[in-house]
Design a protein around this motif. Structure first.
Motif, PDB file in Angstrom:
ATOM      1  N   THR A   1      18.860 -69.097  40.380  1.00  7.49           N
ATOM      2  CA  THR A   1      19.270 -68.455  39.144  1.00  7.49           C
ATOM      3  C   THR A   1      19.502 -66.976  39.425  1.00  7.49           C
ATOM      4  O   THR A   1      18.647 -66.325  40.038  1.00  7.49           O
ATOM      5  N   PRO A   2      20.641 -66.406  39.026  1.00  4.65           N
ATOM      6  CA  PRO A   2      20.876 -64.990  39.242  1.00  4.65           C
ATOM      7  C   PRO A   2      19.721 -64.141  38.703  1.00  4.65           C
ATOM      8  O   PRO A   2      19.220 -64.381  37.606  1.00  4.65           O
ATOM      9  N   GLY A   3      19.306 -63.178  39.495  1.00 11.19           N
ATOM     10  CA  GLY A   3      18.185 -62.326  39.136  1.00 11.19           C
ATOM     11  C   GLY A   3      16.857 -62.772  39.714  1.00 11.19           C
ATOM     12  O   GLY A   3      15.860 -62.047  39.603  1.00 11.19           O
ATOM     13  N   THR A   4      16.822 -63.947  40.356  1.00  9.41           N
ATOM     14  CA  THR A   4      15.577 -64.450  40.927  1.00  9.41           C
ATOM     15  C   THR A   4      15.088 -63.562  42.061  1.00  9.41           C
ATOM     16  O   THR A   4      15.843 -63.232  42.982  1.00  9.41           O
ATOM     17  N   ILE A   5      13.830 -63.154  42.012  1.00 13.55           N
ATOM     18  CA  ILE A   5      13.216 -62.399  43.100  1.00 13.55           C
ATOM     19  C   ILE A   5      12.639 -63.397  44.099  1.00 13.55           C
ATOM     20  O   ILE A   5      11.724 -64.154  43.779  1.00 13.55           O
ATOM     21  N   LEU A   6      13.202 -63.433  45.286  1.00 15.25           N
ATOM     22  CA  LEU A   6      12.779 -64.390  46.307  1.00 15.25           C
ATOM     23  C   LEU A   6      11.529 -63.927  47.043  1.00 15.25           C
ATOM     24  O   LEU A   6      10.718 -64.740  47.482  1.00 15.25           O
TER      25      LEU A   6
END
Length: 216
Positions: free
Chosen positions: A18-23
């Motif tokens: 999902t765009p914005g996900t902090i990996l």
């Protein structure tokens, strides 16, 4: 530390985020194995800073260098499986160079180098290496680390190096031991002073990876 990874359990293929996900968002020895889908990412990180050099009765130790750093948006053109990510440690007890922070095979933010003992020689900054698999779209910081000895105390003692990301945190020259230690991630410690010989500690590295979007 925050981390996240996705993979296909049947075939190991990288799936969409999902765009914005902090990996990954870690520091001081945190690590993770990530599956990184091709696309756009925000990366912010720096290697650990090094300690200042010790001194004896007459010499002054050199200031420690700071870690290399990067902050900006990048594009990864191909899926990257099993990417080892790590935020470097500033080893205090063993008085070594700062450790690198890295995104395995893609970006390495080298740790700073320890200041010289009894001679005031500055420790050099860490080296930034970016793989050809990463295209830098824009960046605020893209830099090797700063060298030590950026400030000089009244008796010739040598200060550490500021963080390249925050331009702050260097150990203070000609100060009590606690103040000779770096105070910001990535920064270097000040060198030891005459009659009070221990160089200040460097500060740990950090790394943040955030998925932005799959295409422009």
């Amino acid at each position: 530390m925050t981390l996240m990874g996705k993979s296909n359990p049947l075939g190991g293929a990288v799936c969409a985020y999902t765009p914005g996900t902090i990996l990954f968002d870690g520091s001081n020895g945190d690590s993770a194995m990530l599956q990184m889908k091709k696309g756009f990412y925000f990366i912010r990180g720096q290697g650990a800073g090094a300690g200042g050099g010790n001194c004896g009765l007459y010499g002054t130790g050199g200031g420690g260098g700071s870690g290399a750093g990067f902050e900006g948006n990048v594009y990864i053109a191909d899926n990257q499986n099993d990417v080892n990510c790590y935020a470097g440690i500033a080893e205090e007890a063993n008085r070594k160079d700062g450790e690198a922070s890295y995104i395995g095979g893609l970006m390495n933010m080298g740790g700073g180098h320890i200041g010289g003992s009894d001679n005031g020689v500055a420790g050099t900054g860490g080296t930034l290496t970016i793989s050809g698999n990463i295209l830098v779209i824009s960046c605020r910081v893209r830099s090797d680390g700063n060298p030590g000895n950026q400030t000089t105390g009244s008796n010739g003692t040598k200060g550490g190096a500021n963080s390249v990301l925050t331009n702050s945190g260097a150990g203070i020259a000609n100060a009590a031991f606690a103040e000779r230690c770096a105070t910001a991630p990535g920064a270097g410690g000040a060198g030891g002073r005459q009659w009070d010989g221990n160089g200040g500690y460097g500060k740990y590295g950090e790394l943040k990876i955030q998925y932005l979007k799959p295409k422009p």
